[in-house]
Write a protein that holds these residues in place. Structure first.
Motif, PDB file in Angstrom:
ATOM      1  N   GLU A  76     -12.881 -51.504  96.833  1.00  0.00           N
ATOM      2  CA  GLU A  76     -12.275 -51.459  95.501  1.00  0.00           C
ATOM      3  C   GLU A  76     -13.264 -51.924  94.445  1.00  0.00           C
ATOM      4  O   GLU A  76     -13.333 -51.354  93.362  1.00  0.00           O
ATOM      5  CB  GLU A  76     -11.018 -52.331  95.461  1.00  0.00           C
ATOM      6  N   SER A  77     -14.071 -52.947  94.765  1.00  0.00           N
ATOM      7  CA  SER A  77     -15.023 -53.451  93.776  1.00  0.00           C
ATOM      8  C   SER A  77     -16.105 -52.426  93.497  1.00  0.00           C
ATOM      9  O   SER A  77     -16.594 -52.326  92.381  1.00  0.00           O
ATOM     10  CB  SER A  77     -15.634 -54.782  94.220  1.00  0.00           C
ATOM     11  N   SER A  78     -16.468 -51.619  94.519  1.00  0.00           N
ATOM     12  CA  SER A  78     -17.527 -50.641  94.289  1.00  0.00           C
ATOM     13  C   SER A  78     -17.028 -49.466  93.460  1.00  0.00           C
ATOM     14  O   SER A  78     -17.820 -48.756  92.870  1.00  0.00           O
ATOM     15  CB  SER A  78     -18.113 -50.157  95.614  1.00  0.00           C
ATOM     16  N   VAL A 131     -11.333 -57.735 103.538  1.00  0.00           N
ATOM     17  CA  VAL A 131     -12.654 -57.859 102.903  1.00  0.00           C
ATOM     18  C   VAL A 131     -13.223 -56.477 102.611  1.00  0.00           C
ATOM     19  O   VAL A 131     -13.717 -56.218 101.508  1.00  0.00           O
ATOM     20  CB  VAL A 131     -13.614 -58.685 103.786  1.00  0.00           C
ATOM     21  N   ARG A 132     -13.143 -55.576 103.581  1.00  0.00           N
ATOM     22  CA  ARG A 132     -13.645 -54.214 103.375  1.00  0.00           C
ATOM     23  C   ARG A 132     -12.923 -53.549 102.210  1.00  0.00           C
ATOM     24  O   ARG A 132     -13.548 -52.910 101.367  1.00  0.00           O
ATOM     25  CB  ARG A 132     -13.491 -53.384 104.643  1.00  0.00           C
ATOM     26  N   ALA A 145     -10.201 -59.868  94.219  1.00  0.00           N
ATOM     27  CA  ALA A 145      -9.676 -59.393  95.506  1.00  0.00           C
ATOM     28  C   ALA A 145     -10.484 -59.977  96.665  1.00  0.00           C
ATOM     29  O   ALA A 145      -9.932 -60.369  97.698  1.00  0.00           O
ATOM     30  CB  ALA A 145      -9.696 -57.868  95.560  1.00  0.00           C
ATOM     31  N   LEU A 146     -11.790 -60.081  96.495  1.00  0.00           N
ATOM     32  CA  LEU A 146     -12.626 -60.684  97.530  1.00  0.00           C
ATOM     33  C   LEU A 146     -12.365 -62.184  97.613  1.00  0.00           C
ATOM     34  O   LEU A 146     -12.286 -62.748  98.702  1.00  0.00           O
ATOM     35  CB  LEU A 146     -14.099 -60.393  97.250  1.00  0.00           C
ATOM     36  N   ASP A 147     -12.187 -62.831  96.456  1.00  0.00           N
ATOM     37  CA  ASP A 147     -11.820 -64.252  96.447  1.00  0.00           C
ATOM     38  C   ASP A 147     -10.509 -64.480  97.190  1.00  0.00           C
ATOM     39  O   ASP A 147     -10.381 -65.439  97.951  1.00  0.00           O
ATOM     40  CB  ASP A 147     -11.675 -64.767  95.008  1.00  0.00           C
ATOM     41  N   ARG A 171     -21.624 -52.862  93.026  1.00  0.00           N
ATOM     42  CA  ARG A 171     -21.399 -51.987  94.170  1.00  0.00           C
ATOM     43  C   ARG A 171     -21.798 -52.714  95.446  1.00  0.00           C
ATOM     44  O   ARG A 171     -22.705 -53.536  95.442  1.00  0.00           O
ATOM     45  CB  ARG A 171     -22.223 -50.723  94.026  1.00  0.00           C
ATOM     46  N   VAL A 172     -21.133 -52.393  96.533  1.00  0.00           N
ATOM     47  CA  VAL A 172     -21.408 -53.042  97.810  1.00  0.00           C
ATOM     48  C   VAL A 172     -22.881 -52.923  98.163  1.00  0.00           C
ATOM     49  O   VAL A 172     -23.514 -53.875  98.597  1.00  0.00           O
ATOM     50  CB  VAL A 172     -20.537 -52.433  98.937  1.00  0.00           C
TER      51      VAL A 172
END
Length: 165
Positions: free
Chosen positions: A140-142, A134-135, A107-109, A149-150
């Motif tokens: 979501e990744s965290s 980006v946020r 998702a960040l990519d 985690r962020v």
């Protein structure tokens, strides 16, 4: 990057500023002489390099390049020769953060790739939309199992900050 002070409860603003003079001490991939190019090459958009019309989406491209640098410690097209950096911005696909930074997500990519699209019309409509994507990707990744985690993402340099001229 310039940060605007805001009162409690108000949202501050961040300004991208490139006067063509501030650069990393150890970085030689900038062209800033009068009559050639007046920007930081590592963050220059394809339309700047091609001499095309620029607008806020140019800043978005530079912001996406800055995000890549902040999370990896290198520009997205970190090559020794300025001509290769230019070729990267004009022709190569944006590099993935997940390839350079374990723990980042698809998702960040995707947000980075859209922010660094070669054609401005293919980017987000605004830097705010880019920052929101980006946020969301970081949030979501965290919450994803096994993802970094962020709060665990650290700048690539842990010691002294870079030297600025």
């Amino acid at each position: 990057m310039l940060l605007e002070h805001s009162e409690p409860g108000q949202q501050g603003r961040v300004f991208l500023a490139d006067f063509g003079i501030a650069r990393l001490h150890q970085d030689s991939s900038r062209l800033t002489q009068t009559g050639t190019f007046n920007a930081t090459l590592a963050f220059a958009s394809p339309e700047q390099l091609a001499g095309a019309a620029i607008d806020g989406r140019t800043d978005q491209y530079s912001l996406a390049c800055s995000l890549y640098w902040l999370l990896t410690g290198a520009g997205p097209f970190d090559m020794a020769h300025p001509g290769e950096v230019i070729r990267g911005h004009l022709q190569l696909p944006p590099p993935t953060l997940s390839g350079a930074r374990p723990g980042t997500t698809a998702a960040l990519d995707a947000a980075l790739a859209k922010g660094m699209a070669k054609h401005p019309a293919d980017r987000f409509a605004s830097c705010t939309e880019f920052a929101t994507a980006v946020r969301r990707a970081l949030t979501e990744s965290s919450s994803s199992a096994g993802a970094t985690r962020v709060a665990e993402l650290r700048l690539p340099y842990e010691g002294a900050p870079p030297q600025w001229n």
